[in-house]
Design a protein around this motif. Structure first.
Motif, mmCIF file in Angstrom:
data_model
loop_
_atom_site.group_PDB
_atom_site.id
_atom_site.type_symbol
_atom_site.label_atom_id
_atom_site.label_comp_id
_atom_site.label_asym_id
_atom_site.label_seq_id
_atom_site.Cartn_x
_atom_site.Cartn_y
_atom_site.Cartn_z
ATOM 1 N N THR A 56 0.354 -1.215 0.205
ATOM 2 C CA THR A 56 -0.126 -0.206 0.451
ATOM 3 C C THR A 56 1.127 1.128 0.232
ATOM 4 N N THR A 57 0.639 2.377 -1.004
ATOM 5 C CA THR A 57 1.114 3.569 -0.944
ATOM 6 C C THR A 57 1.013 4.362 0.076
ATOM 7 N N GLU A 58 2.380 5.362 0.765
ATOM 8 C CA GLU A 58 2.470 5.824 1.062
ATOM 9 C C GLU A 58 2.489 6.666 1.611
ATOM 10 N N SER A 59 3.006 8.288 2.527
ATOM 11 C CA SER A 59 3.054 9.340 1.774
ATOM 12 C C SER A 59 4.769 8.756 0.401
ATOM 13 N N ILE A 60 5.743 10.183 -0.171
ATOM 14 C CA ILE A 60 6.313 9.564 -0.985
ATOM 15 C C ILE A 60 7.582 10.197 0.465
ATOM 16 N N ASP A 61 7.653 11.146 1.691
ATOM 17 C CA ASP A 61 8.731 11.418 2.441
ATOM 18 C C ASP A 61 9.080 10.369 3.439
#
Length: 149
Positions: free
Chosen positions: A52-57
């Motif tokens: 699951t994608t997250e904040s790129i940071d």
């Protein structure tokens, strides 16, 4: 789309792209096993990922010295940050077994937004970070083709 800085472009690096896209077209990508598969010596292998994608940071930039990365989205959507700036500062030593080095965030960053069926080819020594959400977290199935010389 091929995005690359002319100073770091090497025709030899891209000879395997046609083979890679043929693999993508002729393989049931919903059935490839998670992890590494389809190994062809040091020149080619497939890494199948689900997450699951997250904040790129939340992710660090990385580079590779031996292989190109072709990121193909089977399901979902993802933001990948890529920099054409191959002058980077390492945060850790290069790991030759995994062909990876984490590097400081470059000054020049391009956001690449990938959706189902899209791919981006990331050159050797090009800092990049992956797994970012576009507008909200998304479940992703992704194939990363690791293309060596």
């Amino acid at each position: 789309m091929l995005f690359v800085n002319l100073n770091s472009f090497n025709n030899q690096d891209y000879e395997r792209v046609k083979e890679a896209t043929e693999f993508l077209k002729n393989t049931d990508l919903t059935a490839t096993p998670l992890g590494r598969s389809h190994q062809d010596g040091e020149r080619f292998y497939v890494q199948t990922l689900e997450y699951t994608t997250e904040s790129i940071d939340n992710f660090q930039f990385e580079i590779h010295n031996k292989r190109l990365d072709l990121h193909y989205i089977v399901e979902g959507e993802e933001r990948i940050d890529v920099s054409p700036d191959t002058s980077y500062t390492g945060l850790a030593e290069y790991n030759s077994d995994r062909d990876i080095q984490y590097v400081q965030e470059p000054q020049n960053i391009n956001q690449v937004l990938l959706h189902k069926g899209d791919f981006v080819l990331i050159g050797m020594h090009e800092p990049h970070r992956t797994n970012g959400f576009i507008t909200k977290p998304s479940k992703v199935r992704k194939i990363v083709l690791k293309l060596g010389r």
